[in-house]
Design a protein around this motif. Sequence first.
Motif, PDB file in Angstrom:
ATOM      1  N   GLU A   1       5.461  15.119  31.244  1.00 25.43           N
ATOM      2  CA  GLU A   1       5.235  13.652  31.160  1.00 25.43           C
ATOM      3  C   GLU A   1       6.910  12.872  30.720  1.00 25.43           C
ATOM      4  OE1 GLU A   1       1.159  13.331  29.241  1.00 25.43           O
ATOM      5  OE2 GLU A   1       2.485  14.572  28.294  1.00 25.43           O
ATOM      6  N   ARG A   2       7.853  14.025  30.365  1.00 19.54           N
ATOM      7  CA  ARG A   2       9.386  13.731  30.416  1.00 19.54           C
ATOM      8  C   ARG A   2       9.794  13.101  30.618  1.00 19.54           C
ATOM      9  NH1 ARG A   2       8.601  17.500  25.641  1.00 19.54           N
ATOM     10  NH2 ARG A   2       8.839  16.769  23.550  1.00 19.54           N
ATOM     11  N   GLU A   3      10.059  14.039  32.312  1.00 17.53           N
ATOM     12  CA  GLU A   3      10.298  13.818  33.895  1.00 17.53           C
ATOM     13  C   GLU A   3      10.106  12.417  33.890  1.00 17.53           C
ATOM     14  OE1 GLU A   3      13.424  13.858  36.126  1.00 17.53           O
ATOM     15  OE2 GLU A   3      13.260  15.157  34.836  1.00 17.53           O
ATOM     16  N   THR A   4       8.886  11.969  33.744  1.00 17.86           N
ATOM     17  CA  THR A   4       8.137  10.759  34.391  1.00 17.86           C
ATOM     18  C   THR A   4       8.523   9.597  33.570  1.00 17.86           C
ATOM     19  OG1 THR A   4       6.018  11.703  34.516  1.00 17.86           O
ATOM     20  CG2 THR A   4       5.750   9.712  34.155  1.00 17.86           C
ATOM     21  N   ILE A   5       8.710   9.401  32.624  1.00 16.99           N
ATOM     22  CA  ILE A   5       9.601   8.684  31.599  1.00 16.99           C
ATOM     23  C   ILE A   5      10.896   8.123  31.947  1.00 16.99           C
ATOM     24  CG2 ILE A   5      10.568   8.735  29.039  1.00 16.99           C
ATOM     25  CD1 ILE A   5       7.129   9.654  28.194  1.00 16.99           C
ATOM     26  N   SER A   6      11.580   9.130  31.699  1.00 17.32           N
ATOM     27  CA  SER A   6      13.029   9.509  32.607  1.00 17.32           C
ATOM     28  C   SER A   6      12.817   8.229  33.955  1.00 17.32           C
ATOM     29  CB  SER A   6      13.839  10.533  32.453  1.00 17.32           C
ATOM     30  OG  SER A   6      14.245  11.092  33.200  1.00 17.32           O
ATOM     31  N   ARG A   7      12.052   9.314  34.931  1.00 17.22           N
ATOM     32  CA  ARG A   7      12.397   8.190  36.329  1.00 17.22           C
ATOM     33  C   ARG A   7      12.373   6.628  35.875  1.00 17.22           C
ATOM     34  NH1 ARG A   7      11.326  12.216  40.695  1.00 17.22           N
ATOM     35  NH2 ARG A   7      12.589  13.815  39.623  1.00 17.22           N
ATOM     36  N   GLY A   8      10.733   6.171  35.380  1.00 12.92           N
ATOM     37  CA  GLY A   8      10.687   4.939  34.417  1.00 12.92           C
ATOM     38  C   GLY A   8      11.526   4.274  33.845  1.00 12.92           C
ATOM     39  N   VAL A   9      12.112   4.925  33.402  1.00 11.39           N
ATOM     40  CA  VAL A   9      13.409   3.922  32.563  1.00 11.39           C
ATOM     41  C   VAL A   9      14.375   3.833  33.032  1.00 11.39           C
ATOM     42  CG1 VAL A   9      15.460   4.083  30.814  1.00 11.39           C
ATOM     43  CG2 VAL A   9      13.104   4.100  30.079  1.00 11.39           C
ATOM     44  N   GLY A  10      15.078   4.626  34.243  1.00 13.32           N
ATOM     45  CA  GLY A  10      15.528   4.791  35.542  1.00 13.32           C
ATOM     46  C   GLY A  10      15.522   3.201  36.134  1.00 13.32           C
ATOM     47  N   ALA A  11      14.138   3.363  36.407  1.00 13.61           N
ATOM     48  CA  ALA A  11      14.051   2.841  38.000  1.00 13.61           C
ATOM     49  C   ALA A  11      13.818   1.229  36.914  1.00 13.61           C
ATOM     50  CB  ALA A  11      12.899   3.109  38.357  1.00 13.61           C
ATOM     51  N   GLY A  12      13.727   0.631  35.486  1.00  9.77           N
ATOM     52  CA  GLY A  12      13.812  -0.594  34.669  1.00  9.77           C
ATOM     53  C   GLY A  12      13.010  -0.568  34.602  1.00  9.77           C
TER      54      GLY A  12
END
Length: 90
Positions: free
Chosen positions: A57-68
Motif C-alpha cells: 500500500e505504501r508503494e502504491t501511494i508512492s507511485r500514485g504521488v509520483g504519477a501526480g
Amino acid sequence: MRCRPTCDDDGGLGEPNSRFSRVLAESPGSVSTVLKHHRGIVPLAARGRAGHLNIGERETISRGVGAGMSFRTIATDFGRSPPTVSREID
C-alpha cells in the motif's frame, strides 16, 4: 496397539489436539508440536496491525504521488480513505 487418529472424522476441521492426545496417550503440547513441525496445522498468515498500511500500500501511494494522482484517486485504488493517504504523505 496404538491407534493413529485421522482427520476424516469431521473433515479435519476443528479437531482439538486434546482428542488426538487421548488417542495417542501423549500430552496435548507434544501433539501440537509434532503437528506444527510436520505441517499438520496451517499457521496463520502474518499480518500487520489492523488499520496499518502494508508495504504494498505504501508503494502504491508512492507511485500514485509520483504519477501526480490525487489522494482520493490513490485511496480509491486500494480501498483506503483519502485521509489515510494524506497522513502517509505528511
